[in-house]
Design a protein around this motif. Structure first.
Motif, mmCIF file in Angstrom:
data_model
loop_
_atom_site.group_PDB
_atom_site.id
_atom_site.type_symbol
_atom_site.label_atom_id
_atom_site.label_comp_id
_atom_site.label_asym_id
_atom_site.label_seq_id
_atom_site.Cartn_x
_atom_site.Cartn_y
_atom_site.Cartn_z
ATOM 1 N N GLY A 146 48.584 -124.359 -104.623
ATOM 2 C CA GLY A 146 47.341 -124.173 -105.358
ATOM 3 C C GLY A 146 46.214 -123.653 -104.497
ATOM 4 N N LYS A 147 46.561 -123.010 -103.375
ATOM 5 C CA LYS A 147 45.541 -122.502 -102.469
ATOM 6 C C LYS A 147 46.145 -121.427 -101.568
ATOM 7 N N ILE A 148 45.271 -120.796 -100.801
ATOM 8 C CA ILE A 148 45.721 -119.823 -99.807
ATOM 9 C C ILE A 148 46.209 -120.583 -98.581
ATOM 10 N N VAL A 149 47.404 -120.258 -98.135
ATOM 11 C CA VAL A 149 47.973 -120.943 -96.979
ATOM 12 C C VAL A 149 48.206 -119.954 -95.851
ATOM 13 N N THR A 150 48.155 -120.463 -94.642
ATOM 14 C CA THR A 150 48.410 -119.657 -93.451
ATOM 15 C C THR A 150 49.892 -119.685 -93.114
ATOM 16 N N LEU A 151 50.278 -118.873 -92.152
ATOM 17 C CA LEU A 151 51.667 -118.888 -91.698
ATOM 18 C C LEU A 151 52.006 -120.253 -91.112
ATOM 19 N N GLU A 152 51.065 -120.843 -90.408
ATOM 20 C CA GLU A 152 51.283 -122.188 -89.865
ATOM 21 C C GLU A 152 51.507 -123.200 -90.982
ATOM 22 N N ASP A 153 50.716 -123.101 -92.048
ATOM 23 C CA ASP A 153 50.890 -123.985 -93.203
ATOM 24 C C ASP A 153 52.283 -123.817 -93.803
ATOM 25 N N ARG A 154 52.706 -122.575 -93.890
ATOM 26 C CA ARG A 154 54.009 -122.294 -94.513
ATOM 27 C C ARG A 154 55.146 -122.862 -93.680
ATOM 28 N N ILE A 155 55.056 -122.727 -92.375
ATOM 29 C CA ILE A 155 56.072 -123.309 -91.499
ATOM 30 C C ILE A 155 56.122 -124.821 -91.685
ATOM 31 N N ASN A 156 54.961 -125.448 -91.704
ATOM 32 C CA ASN A 156 54.922 -126.898 -91.879
ATOM 33 C C ASN A 156 55.402 -127.313 -93.264
ATOM 34 N N GLY A 157 55.183 -126.458 -94.253
ATOM 35 C CA GLY A 157 55.722 -126.742 -95.577
ATOM 36 C C GLY A 157 57.237 -126.817 -95.548
ATOM 37 N N CYS A 158 57.849 -125.902 -94.813
ATOM 38 C CA CYS A 158 59.305 -125.931 -94.670
ATOM 39 C C CYS A 158 59.753 -127.167 -93.889
ATOM 40 N N MET A 159 58.962 -127.558 -92.897
ATOM 41 C CA MET A 159 59.343 -128.722 -92.093
ATOM 42 C C MET A 159 59.418 -129.994 -92.927
ATOM 43 N N ILE A 160 58.539 -130.155 -93.898
ATOM 44 C CA ILE A 160 58.543 -131.393 -94.680
ATOM 45 C C ILE A 160 59.358 -131.278 -95.965
ATOM 46 N N ARG A 161 59.798 -130.086 -96.321
ATOM 47 C CA ARG A 161 60.575 -129.891 -97.538
ATOM 48 C C ARG A 161 62.010 -129.479 -97.203
ATOM 49 N N SER A 162 62.192 -128.255 -96.791
ATOM 50 C CA SER A 162 63.534 -127.770 -96.476
ATOM 51 C C SER A 162 64.157 -128.521 -95.304
ATOM 52 N N MET A 163 63.342 -128.864 -94.312
ATOM 53 C CA MET A 163 63.841 -129.593 -93.150
ATOM 54 C C MET A 163 63.698 -131.098 -93.313
ATOM 55 N N ASN A 164 63.091 -131.530 -94.411
ATOM 56 C CA ASN A 164 62.984 -132.954 -94.751
ATOM 57 C C ASN A 164 62.519 -133.797 -93.554
ATOM 58 N N GLY A 165 61.530 -133.264 -92.819
ATOM 59 C CA GLY A 165 61.083 -133.947 -91.610
ATOM 60 C C GLY A 165 59.582 -134.102 -91.528
ATOM 61 N N GLN A 166 59.033 -133.800 -90.362
ATOM 62 C CA GLN A 166 57.620 -133.998 -90.102
ATOM 63 C C GLN A 166 56.944 -132.679 -89.750
ATOM 64 N N LYS A 167 55.657 -132.615 -90.054
ATOM 65 C CA LYS A 167 54.870 -131.437 -89.707
ATOM 66 C C LYS A 167 54.655 -131.363 -88.195
ATOM 67 N N PHE A 168 54.434 -130.151 -87.717
ATOM 68 C CA PHE A 168 53.920 -129.958 -86.367
ATOM 69 C C PHE A 168 52.421 -130.225 -86.389
ATOM 70 N N GLU A 169 51.896 -130.768 -85.309
ATOM 71 C CA GLU A 169 50.452 -130.859 -85.165
ATOM 72 C C GLU A 169 49.883 -129.453 -84.990
ATOM 73 N N ALA A 170 48.619 -129.271 -85.346
ATOM 74 C CA ALA A 170 48.007 -127.935 -85.328
ATOM 75 C C ALA A 170 48.067 -127.285 -83.955
ATOM 76 N N ASN A 171 47.986 -128.092 -82.887
ATOM 77 C CA ASN A 171 47.984 -127.544 -81.528
ATOM 78 C C ASN A 171 49.342 -127.656 -80.842
ATOM 79 N N ASP A 172 50.391 -127.943 -81.602
ATOM 80 C CA ASP A 172 51.723 -128.100 -81.016
ATOM 81 C C ASP A 172 52.216 -126.753 -80.478
ATOM 82 N N PRO A 173 52.617 -126.696 -79.217
ATOM 83 C CA PRO A 173 53.123 -125.436 -78.651
ATOM 84 C C PRO A 173 54.320 -124.887 -79.429
#
Length: 334
Positions: A146-173
């Protein structure tokens, strides 16, 4: 000879010629500038905020799918980040779990899949959910968020959905490394370009499925790679299709239209596009009716409305098991 103001006529002529040359030069510079502006190009931000431009790869008037080789990765910190991003994309669970403090921590970070489980060749295979050009299309609006997302947001979306895990922190290398890799394989593709290889794994009109027929087809054609219990044989050889090692029901593939489309376009390996719509729908219904983890906050998805009806959540999985599911309703055919 002088004019009435006393200036020699040759001098006046020289001034006139010089002025004419300057006008023509300025006109030429403006034309060149306009031509450069019209030429297809990409402006991308790389490490340190530096901007670079590269010509758009065009073949027959279309953007070419031509990601750069990993052999050409630049040296130094940027190159190291790109290669780390490649490893994280190609062997996501193996890398993150092996580096976790404990096995339990690793299991919380990520399931048993990798990005390559869905995006073959670490996202560089044109025919299997390629991620080439992805950095040129984000930020973008996603209805599910329901909003504009960044590439970082999209990666984290996959991490908690497709990868059924945890998000990366914003400053995670590691998050920055994945962005660096996806930016690298998108090199030369202009922002907002139409990419023919995107959004192909969807079946718009899914037939009413037969779950029993899907089970028979699974046992005939899928067990060798994905195992009889759906646990898989490896993230890149036969990903887990259900259970805790697979994606949860908040992932895109938990929708009938997307799963049926993905199966038809990509399976079986070496015989892609050989399944009929009905066969792909039957397989999708069987796979998505099996137990998997539930996404914890589904009520936050599609906040602006138009929630799809074909999401196979726990309620619908239970309906399949007790024989009460209305497939016409699920598939929007009512």
């Amino acid at each position: 000879m002088n004019n009435k103001k006393g200036l020699p006529i040759p001098l006046i002529a020289s001034i006139f010629v010089l002025g004419l040359i300057m006008v023509l030069s300025m006109f030429g510079m403006q034309v060149a500038k306009e031509k450069r502006a019209e030429a297809p190009k990409e402006t991308e931000e790389v490490a340190g905020g530096e901007e670079t431009t590269a010509p758009a790869p065009v073949a027959g008037g279309k953007i070419a799918h031509n990601p750069p080789s990993l052999d050409d990765v630049p040296e130094g910190p940027l190159g190291e980040a790109i290669l780390r991003g490649y490893e994280l994309t190609n062997n996501t669970s193996e890398v993150l779990r092996s580096e976790a403090a404990t096995p339990e921590d690793g299991e919380k970070l990520v399931n048993e899949l990798s990005c390559t489980s869905c995006h073959a060749g670490a996202g560089m295979d044109e025919h299997s959910s390629s991620m080439v050009g992805v950095s040129a299309v984000y930020p973008m609006y996603i209805p599910r968020s329901g909003k504009i997302v960044t590439l970082e947001d999209r990666i984290n979306g996959c991490m908690i959905r497709s990868m059924n895990g945890q998000k990366f922190e914003a400053n995670d290398p590691d998050l920055k490394a994945m962005v660096a890799y996806l930016t690298y394989i998108s090199e030369g593709i202009p922002v907002g370009a139409e990419l023919d290889w995107r959004h192909l794994n969807n079946m718009d009109d899914v037939p009413v499925p037969d779950v029993d027929a899907g089970e028979q087809l699974y046992n005939q054609s899928c067990i060798a790679c994905h195992a009889g219990d759906g646990s898989g044989t490896g993230s890149n050889t036969g990903p887990a299709l259900w259970g805790s090692g697979s994606f949860n029901d908040g992932a895109g593939l938990a929708r009938m239209g997307k799963m049926a489309g993905y199966i038809q376009r990509n399976m079986p390996i070496g015989q892609e596009n050989s399944l009929s719509d009905q066969e792909a729908a039957d397989l999708a219904a069987f796979i998505l009716s099996q137990d998997r983890d539930s996404y914890p906050t589904p009520e936050k998805d599609w906040p602006n409305g138009d929630r799809p009806s074909d999401i196979m959540d726990k309620e619908k999985r239970d309906q399949v098991k007790n024989g009460t599911i209305d497939w016409n309703e699920v598939l929007g055919k009512n």
